[in-house]
Design an enzyme around this catalytic site. Sequence first.
Site, PDB file in Angstrom:
ATOM      1  N   GLU A 175     -12.264 -23.498 -66.711  1.00 58.45           N
ATOM      2  CA  GLU A 175     -11.760 -22.261 -66.090  1.00 58.45           C
ATOM      3  C   GLU A 175     -12.875 -21.560 -65.331  1.00 58.45           C
ATOM      4  O   GLU A 175     -14.037 -21.949 -65.384  1.00 58.45           O
ATOM      5  CB  GLU A 175     -11.199 -21.305 -67.150  1.00 58.45           C
ATOM      6  CG  GLU A 175      -9.692 -21.368 -67.341  1.00 58.45           C
ATOM      7  CD  GLU A 175      -8.920 -20.764 -66.170  1.00 58.45           C
ATOM      8  OE1 GLU A 175      -9.553 -20.385 -65.158  1.00 58.45           O
ATOM      9  OE2 GLU A 175      -7.683 -20.695 -66.257  1.00 58.45           O
ATOM     10  N   ASN A 226     -10.047 -13.968 -70.266  1.00 62.03           N
ATOM     11  CA  ASN A 226      -9.418 -15.073 -69.537  1.00 62.03           C
ATOM     12  C   ASN A 226      -9.759 -14.934 -68.050  1.00 62.03           C
ATOM     13  O   ASN A 226     -10.918 -14.812 -67.691  1.00 62.03           O
ATOM     14  CB  ASN A 226      -7.903 -15.105 -69.783  1.00 62.03           C
ATOM     15  CG  ASN A 226      -7.280 -16.451 -69.442  1.00 62.03           C
ATOM     16  OD1 ASN A 226      -7.763 -17.486 -69.905  1.00 62.03           O
ATOM     17  ND2 ASN A 226      -6.227 -16.465 -68.640  1.00 62.03           N
ATOM     18  N   ASN A 233      -3.512 -14.226 -65.289  1.00 59.98           N
ATOM     19  CA  ASN A 233      -4.028 -15.267 -64.400  1.00 59.98           C
ATOM     20  C   ASN A 233      -3.885 -14.820 -62.956  1.00 59.98           C
ATOM     21  O   ASN A 233      -3.344 -13.753 -62.659  1.00 59.98           O
ATOM     22  CB  ASN A 233      -3.273 -16.583 -64.620  1.00 59.98           C
ATOM     23  CG  ASN A 233      -3.939 -17.467 -65.654  1.00 59.98           C
ATOM     24  OD1 ASN A 233      -5.148 -17.680 -65.615  1.00 59.98           O
ATOM     25  ND2 ASN A 233      -3.156 -17.992 -66.583  1.00 59.98           N
ATOM     26  N   ASP A 250      -1.266 -20.539 -62.847  1.00 61.25           N
ATOM     27  CA  ASP A 250      -2.563 -20.366 -63.501  1.00 61.25           C
ATOM     28  C   ASP A 250      -3.496 -19.648 -62.529  1.00 61.25           C
ATOM     29  O   ASP A 250      -3.063 -18.717 -61.848  1.00 61.25           O
ATOM     30  CB  ASP A 250      -3.113 -21.705 -63.987  1.00 61.25           C
ATOM     31  CG  ASP A 250      -4.011 -21.542 -65.206  1.00 61.25           C
ATOM     32  OD1 ASP A 250      -5.124 -20.983 -65.063  1.00 61.25           O
ATOM     33  OD2 ASP A 250      -3.611 -21.955 -66.306  1.00 61.25           O
TER      34      ASP A 250
END
Length: 293
Positions: free
Chosen positions: A19, A104, A149, A199
């Site tokens: 990521e 995230n 995201n 995503d």
Amino acid sequence: MTEQVPTSVLSDHPCHLGEGPTYDATTDTAWWFDIREGLLFEAQLGSGGIRVHTLGRMASALGRIDAERHLIVAEDGLYVRKLADGVMTLLCPLEADNPTTRSNDARVHQSGTFWIGTMGRKAEPGAGAIYAFHRGKISLLFPRISIPNSICFSPDGAIGYFADSARAVLYSVPLNPATGLPRGEPEVLLRHTGIGGLDGSVCDADGQIWNACWGASRIDVYSPQGERLRSLRVPAKQASCPAFVGPDLSRLLVTSAWQDMDAAARAADPQAGKTFLLEASARGRAEPDVKLA
């Protein structure tokens, strides 16, 4: 139709959850993370050399402060990391008192404001949020996000985008271009249907949104109005996030993951977790530096 563009493997390290890719055009260096394993990857694109740094904690994204420092988005806060020796110093905590969540998706706005998403470690519904790190302080932008995201920004900085992957929705929100902070409420730009899910995303110089379609082995490119314009094949099922790289920012670095795959699924997807370079002929944009104050 999904396009097959020339594609190579930048790193064959199988990331558990690759990521947060970004690119420093001043040094021709790409950076990305394996969130689950607490690793930071550094790739010199010209030479092909790759280094792997152990962070000692989950981390998911970074912003360049200057030639000597990064701001690392980690599971318990924001850390200043010195490139010379890798020393990390906590700048400010973020949900450090909540063991349920971790960081995230995140991206730096043109103003230097850093948008940061958090989520439940087990994707608990509504456990996460999106914050802004602006002028040295963290403020809550959007609460009750399940899987944040697709944080990215239009070229003029006047529109922000983000997704809640659990809801399969990509939102747009008007921003103050000078601060990167909202000046209105989010509106639904598109609802994802079909195979895979939304995503990570990045916005190009024309305002098009390049989205990694998790579970569908592809990158989807959307217009600012939410119309899908093209799709590019990725050699791994769980593509997670793109970044523009290279001297002219025309290539696309794409991370991927083997998270939640059993032995049979991994055998069927041997490229899972690797990091790829796509000759996408993109009109990319350089990532701005994050401002600490």
